[in-house]
Design an enzyme around this catalytic site. Sequence first.
Site, PDB file in Angstrom:
ATOM      1  N   ARG A   1       0.854  -1.186   0.000  1.00 59.09           N
ATOM      2  CA  ARG A   1       0.000   0.000   0.000  1.00 59.09           C
ATOM      3  C   ARG A   1       0.891   1.238   0.000  1.00 59.09           C
ATOM      4  O   ARG A   1       1.963   1.226   0.580  1.00 59.09           O
ATOM      5  CB  ARG A   1      -0.843   0.054   1.272  1.00 59.09           C
ATOM      6  CG  ARG A   1      -1.678  -1.176   1.474  1.00 59.09           C
ATOM      7  CD  ARG A   1      -2.279  -1.140   2.882  1.00 59.09           C
ATOM      8  NE  ARG A   1      -2.826  -2.452   3.192  1.00 59.09           N
ATOM      9  CZ  ARG A   1      -3.392  -2.758   4.351  1.00 59.09           C
ATOM     10  NH1 ARG A   1      -3.471  -1.854   5.318  1.00 59.09           N
ATOM     11  NH2 ARG A   1      -3.868  -3.962   4.557  1.00 59.09           N
TER      12      ARG A   1
ATOM     13  N   ASP B   1       0.338   5.324   1.222  1.00 60.65           N
ATOM     14  CA  ASP B   1      -0.608   6.159   1.964  1.00 60.65           C
ATOM     15  C   ASP B   1      -1.177   7.276   1.113  1.00 60.65           C
ATOM     16  O   ASP B   1      -0.631   7.611   0.061  1.00 60.65           O
ATOM     17  CB  ASP B   1       0.110   6.798   3.158  1.00 60.65           C
ATOM     18  CG  ASP B   1       0.164   5.845   4.330  1.00 60.65           C
ATOM     19  OD1 ASP B   1      -0.618   4.885   4.342  1.00 60.65           O
ATOM     20  OD2 ASP B   1       1.015   6.070   5.211  1.00 60.65           O
TER      21      ASP B   1
ATOM     22  N   ARG C   1       9.314   7.688   5.759  1.00 61.18           N
ATOM     23  CA  ARG C   1       8.954   9.020   6.260  1.00 61.18           C
ATOM     24  C   ARG C   1       9.544   9.256   7.645  1.00 61.18           C
ATOM     25  O   ARG C   1       9.931  10.380   7.982  1.00 61.18           O
ATOM     26  CB  ARG C   1       7.435   9.184   6.263  1.00 61.18           C
ATOM     27  CG  ARG C   1       6.861   9.299   4.836  1.00 61.18           C
ATOM     28  CD  ARG C   1       5.358   9.127   4.806  1.00 61.18           C
ATOM     29  NE  ARG C   1       4.700  10.139   5.619  1.00 61.18           N
ATOM     30  CZ  ARG C   1       3.399  10.107   5.936  1.00 61.18           C
ATOM     31  NH1 ARG C   1       2.630   9.122   5.479  1.00 61.18           N
ATOM     32  NH2 ARG C   1       2.884  11.039   6.693  1.00 61.18           N
TER      33      ARG C   1
END
Lengths: 254, 254
Positions: free
Chosen positions: A50, A52, A204
């Site tokens: 996935r 975000d 991140r």
Amino acid sequence: MRTFKITVAYDGTDFAGWQIQPRRTTVQGMLERALVKLTGERVAVTGSGRTDSGVHALAQVASFQTPHWRATAADLVKAMNVNLPPTIVVLDCVDAPDSFHAIADAQGKRYRYQLQLGGIRNAFDHRFRWQVHGDTDVAAIESACEHFLGKHDFASFQASRSPRKTTVRTIRACELIRESSSPIDGERISIEVEADGFLYNMVRNIVGTLVEIGKGKHSPSWITEVIAMVNRDAAGPTAPPHGLFLKQVHYLPF
Amino acid sequence: MRTFKITVAYDGTDFAGWQIQPRRTTVQGMLERALVKLTGERVAVTGSGRTDSGVHALAQVASFQTPHWRATAADLVKAMNVNLPPTIVVLDCVDAPDSFHAIADAQGKRYRYQLQLGGIRNAFDHRFRWQVHGDTDVAAIESACEHFLGKHDFASFQASRSPRKTTVRTIRACELIRESSSPIDGERISIEVEADGFLYNMVRNIVGTLVEIGKGKHSPSWITEVIAMVNRDAAGPTAPPHGLFLKQVHYLPF
């Protein structure tokens, strides 16, 4: 039944991430909608992972199976692109073995995170680059990058809400790329991280931690301490999603 | 009273062009809205020229006068940018002589037009580049560019709905820049045109005509014939707005 491997680029700005969700526009949802039109049946698309909301992909990889496509894989690229919004583009499609699975077969991934240090807000690529204000020590960030290399327990860089069975990963590359520098555009850099796998929000969190070092709050070798703490609270904040791109997913040749 | 000269970049995608219009979001309108907030009065902003809906600027120049800004011109850059949407950015602001006028004092301009020839739609810069499908002969376009150079009556390249007193202009540069080339991204080129002044839609008509040559419909020297016709119907179609950037406006030093 035919199995396809597709490579997809997308500007994640206007999507609620990769994964299908009710009443939200997602990348996976748009791909499956295009495939319903082309095959007449519901086709489940499996992404390598996935991304975000707000995260982009230069080359996400996905797989799906359908008996209802008679033309070539190259024709499927064109047909899908006609049925996708301009911000989602299928770059490549190949026939794959029936056993191919975009998640299970991924050998590793590379992410790219784009930053603008200082300078004035950019009217054209603010969607794709985190602007960090004030002075930032790029050499310190570059020096800190090497401390991420190797096999470590990266629990300190995993979003606390999403635990995995194991938080040990091997980072094969962590590179700072100097793109350009000018008073108006600031110093433009990218940080690319390649690993056998990533924890949730790992890149991140790595970038947010590196920026703390660039701001002089910690020395480059602090990374080693943060890794050793095995605790999310030890690392820096999470960098915003819009600077992040899934750049490459590695597979063995069929 | 103080007179300011500002340099502004904008992504024109979501604006109804430069010029203020009732009930439309325009670049000039957003700049004036920011100045009302900062000065407490209505300040008329004069651009070096209008740009159409969808056209971008790397460095549009504008002037305005107000007695209500006490801080430095550099402070005004920061204050304006806080009050502008992310797609409009003031890059520079300087105090100018009271006689300075962004239209009257402009000595010339340079526009840039970005194209992607062939390849697959790009998810990230489709807002900023005209994608031309199929084979295109870049060498033919490059060769045609030189026929635009010099002082000519460019009536053939003026939008018919907007006549000017004189349609004679001097094109100082007409350059093809090869940016990159790959099977997926296609051949990426830009055409930059510099002149003492431009007629309405002139660059977009030049680019549309050059693409006809790239498609083999005419030879490069056809440009000379089209100029001589002094008739809009002689030239090729108008290229779409989203590839066009106002790149530079030239002024004499104060």
